[in-house]
Design a protein around this motif. Structure first.
Motif, PDB file in Angstrom:
ATOM      1  N   VAL A   1       1.039  -1.318   0.092  1.00  0.00           N
ATOM      2  CA  VAL A   1      -0.153   0.054  -0.109  1.00  0.00           C
ATOM      3  C   VAL A   1       0.928   1.204   0.009  1.00  0.00           C
ATOM      4  O   VAL A   1       1.844   1.568   0.821  1.00  0.00           O
TER       5      VAL A   1
ATOM      6  N   SER B   1      -6.016   3.586  -8.544  1.00  0.00           N
ATOM      7  CA  SER B   1      -6.470   3.724  -7.066  1.00  0.00           C
ATOM      8  C   SER B   1      -6.376   2.245  -6.733  1.00  0.00           C
ATOM      9  O   SER B   1      -5.685   2.227  -5.338  1.00  0.00           O
TER      10      SER B   1
ATOM     11  N   GLY C   1      -3.803   1.008  -3.781  1.00  0.00           N
ATOM     12  CA  GLY C   1      -4.258   0.498  -2.276  1.00  0.00           C
ATOM     13  C   GLY C   1      -3.872  -0.971  -2.181  1.00  0.00           C
ATOM     14  O   GLY C   1      -4.111  -1.349  -1.077  1.00  0.00           O
TER      15      GLY C   1
END
Length: 377
Positions: free
Chosen positions: A129, A222, A226
């Motif tokens: 992450v 995204s 993540g």
């Protein structure tokens, strides 16, 4: 009658008796063997491997020794279809769940397609992450990754976009590349035509993005930031389109073909999961391109730098923010008061001429390929 001659008889005066070899006799060696036997027996008794039945009782075996090779009953049990069938042959069989095999039976079956892909592609990347130090760092990382996904794979499927995103993420985690997302995406973009990702130095970013595909690339970016891992490209750090095969392709290991791109990873230990452990810096530089689009297009058209435009600044350090390099004119309040003295420019070196006119054309571009790579308006 003549007496028979005994040819095997030994003559005492002609054949002397053989001498006995010097050394210990039979009695000596028998004593040595007896001492060794007693020593071995004493060792076995002291170690407990040999127990006299008179002191410790009779020796017994807890496992039955009635199993024979090719025993029909045992063979039928081992080849039974399931536990119920084996239990009909031998009702004394233990329950498999009582010896720790119950959890293995509860696991979902392995997907053959996933096993085949992993054997071909190689090990997947480890989830990571990317958390920027500030909200601005996170926004910069998301914009840079979205730009790479869009300008490299806007016309492809979601898997094609995920392959590009995973390659960028793998580079950020590898010590051979910058440890920021924007640093990886715009690496080398201060020089036209020699950047790591072609779109950042060939004027492609002058094209306004399509909103639906940009939003699709944004969602893929995204997910990748993540911690989502796209295993179909493995630990790929390079890719190219199927229309070309670069010279560095033979020095790497191909992992897979996804969409219009062929993906590669490093050979040897540099392409194994342990190599992808570079820490994420968290401080993202100013997004590129680090050479203005006007200069990129002018250089690619062979016009050189536009008048009044200097060279683009180089990246000063790892993750260092870059100043704005737009080639806009200075406002009137910031105009220099003294005249600008231009540095002398060296005269161009004339090209060599050859007797054969065909050699004079070497290095030139054929007319049908002269506009290749230029932006079409």
């Amino acid at each position: 009658m003549k007496p028979e001659l005994n040819l095997t008889a030994r003559s005492t005066w002609r054949d002397p008796a053989p001498e006995k070899p010097a050394g210990p006799g039979r009695a000596f060696w028998a004593a040595i063997v007896a001492v060794m036997a007693v020593a071995c027996l004493a060792f076995l008794l002291s170690s407990g491997q040999l127990r006299p039945p008179a002191v410790f009782g009779p020796y017994s075996v807890s496992v039955p020794l009635d199993f024979r090779a090719y025993d029909p009953a045992r063979w039928a049990i081992m080849n039974a279809e399931d536990y119920e069938e084996a239990l009909k042959i031998d009702p004394t069989l233990p329950d498999p769940a009582s010896i720790g095999f119950g959890d293995a039976a509860a696991l979902p079956p392995a997907d053959p397609a996933l096993l085949r892909d992993e054997a071909f592609v190689g090990p997947p990347a480890k989830p990571y992450v990317f958390r920027g130090v500030t909200a601005l760092d996170r926004e910069r990382a998301h914009y840079c990754l979205t730009s790479a996904i869009y300008y490299e794979a806007a016309s492809e499927t979601d898997d094609g976009m995920r392959g590009v995103a995973q390659t960028v993420i793998n580079r950020v985690r590898h010590p051979s590349f910058p440890n920021t997302v924007c640093g990886v995406v715009f690496q080398g973009s201060q020089r036209a035509g020699v950047c790591q990702f072609t779109f950042s130095c060939d004027g492609a970013m002058a094209r306004a993005p399509s909103k639906p595909n940009w939003l699709r690339a944004s969602r893929v970016a995204s997910a990748a930031l993540g911690g989502f891992v796209f295993p179909k490209v493995g630990l790929a750090t390079h890719y190219h389109t199927q229309a070309i095969w670069p010279r560095w392709g033979k020095s790497l290991v191909m992992t897979n073909i996804v969409g219009a791109h062929i993906f590669h990873r490093w050979r040897g230990r540099w392409g194994m999961p342990d190599a992808f452990r570079a820490p994420y810096l968290g401080r993202e530089p100013v997004p590129g391109p680090y050479l203005p689009l006007a200069q990129q297009l002018a250089i690619l058209k062979g016009q050189g730098l536009p008048p009044g435009a200097g060279p683009a600044p180089m990246l000063g350090g790892v993750g260092a923010p870059l100043p704005d390099v737009a080639a806009a004119p200075l406002p009137s309040t910031m105009a220099p008061t003294a005249p600008v003295i231009s540095s002398p420019v060296a005269a161009p070196i004339p090209a060599p001429t050859y007797t054969d006119p065909r050699l004079n054309q070497s290095g030139q571009i054929r007319e049908e390929f002269r506009g290749s790579g230029e932006w079409k308006r």
